[in-house]
Design a protein around this motif. Structure first.
Motif: not given
Lengths: 205, 93
Positions: A126-130, A148, A152, A156, A159-160, A163-165, A172
């Protein structure tokens, strides 16, 4: 005769009432705004999001290759090959072999990792780009969200993903739906729509 | 920094940014080999990163494979790059 005139007047009043009420509301609103000095609210533009999405699609199309674009256009998601071999062996050691894992990139939904050779679903990220710099909306148009994620992941991945859950598939996204998407993808490729996709999606040498 | 060379329109680079409700917007553009342009580009690049953006350059390999290059510093932008796309950094959803 009098009765008929009264009936006619009542019908006319009933028909004209909505118009009178609408004019009265507009007038009261204008009067209130003038008194308080409050700025008028921006008119709602129903085409704004649609135009933003159109621009986002054009940008996405200019960045990904033809096969990836066709995949997104036809199926609604893009497959991105995993850049790291899970077993510690670099994927480019066997250039003709399929990537040991890949991602399905959906717009505004989690990224799904899976094993292309078996179709086994691994996890969802689960990742967003807010965009928190503006005062208004923070969510990118759907195709910008896909771009995006694509940028990502291809530049990298660690990195992404870091950052994600991470969750098991099903938090989901419906696993049955993801499996159906994998089947749709295989059928799409079997029909030749994405004949060269698997070659182009190889990790970099 | 970028090395000097003949001035052509091909040397123009665009800085784009993804914006909610807009799609991408043009932040600035210029020729990195022209000092005034480069100063503006560097300033804009830093401003975007300070706002928490990530910067990526779409690239194409000789075999047709496309991918992106995440750049953390202005000097990392490839010489042939035509555009840099800024987008909000990833966060757990």
């Amino acid at each position: 005769m009098l009765l008929a005139l009264i009936a006619l007047a009542l019908v006319a009043a009933a028909l004209g009432a909505p118009l009178v009420v609408r004019c009265a509301r507009r007038w009261i609103g204008r009067f209130t705004h003038r008194r308080t000095g409050a700025p008028p609210t921006a008119a709602y533009d129903p085409g704004r999001e649609r135009r933003a999405e159109q621009r986002a699609r054009q940008l996405l199309r200019s960045c990904v290759n033809d096969v990836e674009w066709a995949m997104y256009r036809d199926l609604g998601f893009i497959r991105v090959a995993g850049r790291k071999a899970r077993s510690g062996r670099r994927a480019q050691d066997a250039p003709d072999a399929p990537p040991s894992y890949a991602y399905l990139v959906y717009p505004l939904k989690p990224i799904v990792a899976y094993v292309p050779s078996t179709g086994r679903l691994l996890s969802e990220y689960c990742v967003e780009f807010p965009d928190v710099t503006g005062g208004g909306a923070t969510r990118l148009p759907p195709s910008d969200d896909v771009l995006a994620k694509w940028m990502a992941l291809t530049s990298d991945e660690s990195r992404v993903i870091g950052s994600a859950n991470m969750h098991l598939v099903g938090r989901q996204l419906d696993p049955a739906r993801v499996r159906r998407d994998l089947w749709r993808l295989s059928e799409w490729e079997r029909r030749g729509e994405g004949a060269s996709a698997s070659l182009r999606d190889r990790p970099p040498a | 920094m970028h090395s000097p060379g003949p001035l052509t329109e091909e040397n123009q680079i665009k800085f784009l940014r993804m914006k909610p409700g807009y799609g991408e917007i043009l932040l600035t553009e210029g020729d990195p080999r022209v000092n005034e342009d480069e100063e503006l580009l560097i300033a804009e690049f830093r401003r975007q990163l300070e706002e928490g953006m990530w910067a990526a350059v779409p690239t194409e390999q000789p075999d047709g494979r496309r991918e992106a290059l995440l750049v953390r510093d202005y000097a990392e932008i490839p010489l042939q790059a035509e555009r840099v796309i800024f987008f909000p950094r990833a966060a757990g959803g």
